[in-house]
Design an enzyme around this catalytic site. Structure first.
Site, PDB file in Angstrom:
ATOM      1  N   CYS A 133     129.762  57.004  15.332  1.00 18.93           N
ATOM      2  CA  CYS A 133     128.569  57.849  15.256  1.00 18.93           C
ATOM      3  C   CYS A 133     127.516  57.420  16.279  1.00 18.93           C
ATOM      4  CB  CYS A 133     128.004  57.863  13.847  1.00 18.93           C
ATOM      5  SG  CYS A 133     127.741  56.248  13.113  1.00 18.93           S
ATOM      6  N   HIS A 134     127.617  56.201  16.772  1.00 16.00           N
ATOM      7  CA  HIS A 134     126.662  55.727  17.782  1.00 16.00           C
ATOM      8  C   HIS A 134     126.825  56.459  19.110  1.00 16.00           C
ATOM      9  CE1 HIS A 134     130.258  53.206  18.340  1.00 16.00           C
ATOM     10  NE2 HIS A 134     129.906  53.146  19.620  1.00 16.00           N
TER      11      HIS A 134
END
Length: 166
Positions: A133-134
């Site tokens: 998700c980063h």
């Protein structure tokens, strides 16, 4: 009753918590979480500390966090709604060292108008780092939020850029 096995991994300034279920990695967080805190994320489960059950997952996570690996090949257990799981699986398709936007991710799952819902699902990703998700940025290219904190998001993106450049 379902069982989750948890342990901690220290890499740099962060203490990561990971939990493994019967079908794979179920949880990773850079925010130190104890067994009691895991009940916030998982209800009706027995949570046990067992380093033998988590050993391979700790090694694979450590390899990602130190740049000695660019992918996570162990099984991942997804616990969420069908929409969330679709978003999380789409996150897995973002290549190492590259980024995308929430709107691009929404298009990828054929829900181009669900940008806010996609962003919400990204924010609820229980497998931080492993389900990357980063790698999701705002439409204008800025970092945006990250439940591990903006400094960690920057650090992860910089690590991936360095490793990819080698």
């Amino acid at each position: 009753m379902k069982k989750l096995y948890f342990d901690h991994l220290v890499v740099g300034a962060y203490t990561y918590t990971l939990a493994v279920g019967n079908h794979g990695l179920a949880f990773v967080s850079s925010n130190h979480v104890d067994a009691y805190g895991l009940h916030h994320y998982f209800s009706n489960v027995q949570i046990l500390h067992d380093p033998t059950k988590t050993k391979a997952y700790k090694q694979a996570l450590n390899a990602l966090l130190t740049g000695t690996a660019t992918s996570f090949s162990l099984p991942i257990e997804f616990n969420g709604t069908p929409f969330q799981i679709a978003v999380w699986k789409a996150l897995l398709t973002i290549p190492y060292g590259q980024t995308t936007t929430y709107s691009e991710l929404a298009r990828k799952i054929n829900r181009p108008r669900a940008i806010r819902a996609v962003a919400n699902a990204v924010g609820r990703n229980p497998n931080q780092i492993v389900v990357p998700c980063h790698r999701v940025l705002r439409k204008d290219g800025t970092i945006g939020g990250y439940h591990g904190g903006i400094p960690l998001k920057r650090q992860l993106l910089a690590l991936e850029a360095r490793v990819r450049a080698c």
